[in-house]
Design an enzyme around this catalytic site. Structure first.
Site, PDB file in Angstrom:
ATOM      1  N   LYS A  54     -22.289  47.642 -11.386  1.00  0.00           N
ATOM      2  CA  LYS A  54     -21.171  46.736 -10.852  1.00  0.00           C
ATOM      3  C   LYS A  54     -20.324  46.245 -12.013  1.00  0.00           C
ATOM      4  CE  LYS A  54     -23.320  46.486  -6.533  1.00  0.00           C
ATOM      5  NZ  LYS A  54     -24.175  45.660  -5.454  1.00  0.00           N
ATOM      6  N   GLN A  98     -25.746  39.910  -4.463  1.00  0.00           N
ATOM      7  CA  GLN A  98     -26.478  41.154  -4.356  1.00  0.00           C
ATOM      8  C   GLN A  98     -27.905  40.863  -3.402  1.00  0.00           C
ATOM      9  OE1 GLN A  98     -25.987  43.707  -6.232  1.00  0.00           O
ATOM     10  NE2 GLN A  98     -27.701  44.744  -4.884  1.00  0.00           N
ATOM     11  N   ASP A 121     -17.921  43.128   0.306  1.00  0.00           N
ATOM     12  CA  ASP A 121     -19.157  43.798   0.786  1.00  0.00           C
ATOM     13  C   ASP A 121     -18.714  44.166   2.205  1.00  0.00           C
ATOM     14  OD1 ASP A 121     -21.050  44.937  -0.616  1.00  0.00           O
ATOM     15  OD2 ASP A 121     -22.262  43.069  -0.814  1.00  0.00           O
TER      16      ASP A 121
END
Ligand code: NAP
Length: 286
Positions: A54, A98, A121
């Site tokens: 990422k 995460q 997200d």
């Protein structure tokens, strides 16, 4: 029929090029780079790889990345305090925590702590709700990437029968809602569904998000269907999808491979959401 392969790497590359332009335009207008904060709690090796990828993706696109590595025994309060700090930081447009988090942490509470406008997200209940209401929002990345891959075939989705196998909050449900937004007629299957093969065979667009190696076999594919395989299953050191590729490719019109299909799309959609969040905050004068 031998299916055309939907090349996720090529589609991701094209979108990456567009993102670079958007990132440069944002920088010119705002006088600063857009920024993504990535938070990793603990040292899970797979999560470390995802975080590294990422960060590398951000660099390629011209987006600032700020990684926060926290010890595995970080408390809920300490993690939430960091999120509050990032929520208030004007240089941070997107926050990604995460997953999975260590078991002692309350994942839902952590995800809800992220400011809705920085929830790149798309896992915040408000963004998930906005998706359900059909409003513009930050939508989950893997589902959005799957839709981009279907669009890349050039096939008009309106009126098509779409079947999604899997109903998780991170893939199955959002992908079903995005297909509905594209005017598909959507059926969702799950572990309690009866006659899955029969239902799958009605699909003009079949999305498999199950987490079971080669669950979808040739007899479940309607000739000419578009098949999107979200699954990532490791078996004896090799990656497999949720679809038996060889069997399905004989019948489908288009199919994603594993690896090289949906996988490469997730990061570009994360970067796209980060830029969207940055552009919206600039527009709102924040
Ligand atoms: P998940 O949370 O485990 O959900 C799996 C879904 O499949 C559940 O809804 C489950 O039904 C359903 N299911 C399980 N067994 C079934 C069966 N025998 N028949 C019908 N449905 C069944 O998994 P997920 O997070 O959605 O991920 C799905 C797959 O996508 C995994 O392989 C994962 O690694 C992969 N993935 C890939 C990416 C990417 O970037 N490419 C991103 C995320 C996930 P119930 O709800 O009834 O239990």
């Amino acid at each position: 029929m031998q299916a055309k392969i939907i090349d996720g790497k090529a589609v991701a590359e094209r979108i990456r090029g567009e993102l670079k332009v958007r990132a440069a335009e944002f920088e010119k207008k705002s006088g600063r780079k857009s920024g993504l904060a990535v938070v990793l709690v603990g040292a899970d090796p797979a999560s470390q790889v995802y975080v590294r990828n990422k960060i590398a993706g951000c660099e390629q696109a011209g987006i600032n990345s700020l990684a926060h590595y926290l010890d595995a025994d970080t408390t809920q309060d300490a993690l939430e305090a960091l999120i509050d700090k990032l929520n208030a930081d004007k240089n941070v447009d997107g926050i990604l925590v995460q997953l999975p988090l260590p078991k002692h942490l309350d994942e839902r509470r952590v995800l809800s702590r992220v400011a809705v406008g920085k929830d790149v997200d798309g896992f915040h209940a408000e963004n998930a709700g906005a998706l359900m209401l059909g409003e513009d929002c930050l939508a989950a990345c893997t589902p959005s990437g799957s839709i981009e891959l279907i669009k890349s075939t050039g096939v008009d989705m309106a009126g098509k029968n779409a079947v999604v196998i899997g109903r998780s909050n991170i893939v199955g449900k959002p992908v079903a809602l995005l297909l509905l937004r594209e005017n598909c007629t959507v059926t969702i299957c799950h572990s309690k569904t009866q006659n899955i093969a029969q239902i799958a065979k009605t699909a003009d667009i079949l999305v498999a998000a199950i987490g079971k190696k080669e669950f979808v076999t040739g007899d479940m594919i309607k000739p000419g269907a578009i098949v999107i395989d979200v699954g990532i299953n490791r078996h004896e050191g090799k990656l497999y999808g949720d679809v038996n590729f060889e069997e399905a490719a004989k019948l489908a019109s288009h199919i994603t491979p594993v690896p090289g299909g949906v996988g490469p799309m997730t990061i570009v959609m994360l970067l796209s959401n980060t830029l969207k969040a940055a552009e919206l905050s600039l527009k709102a004068g924040r």
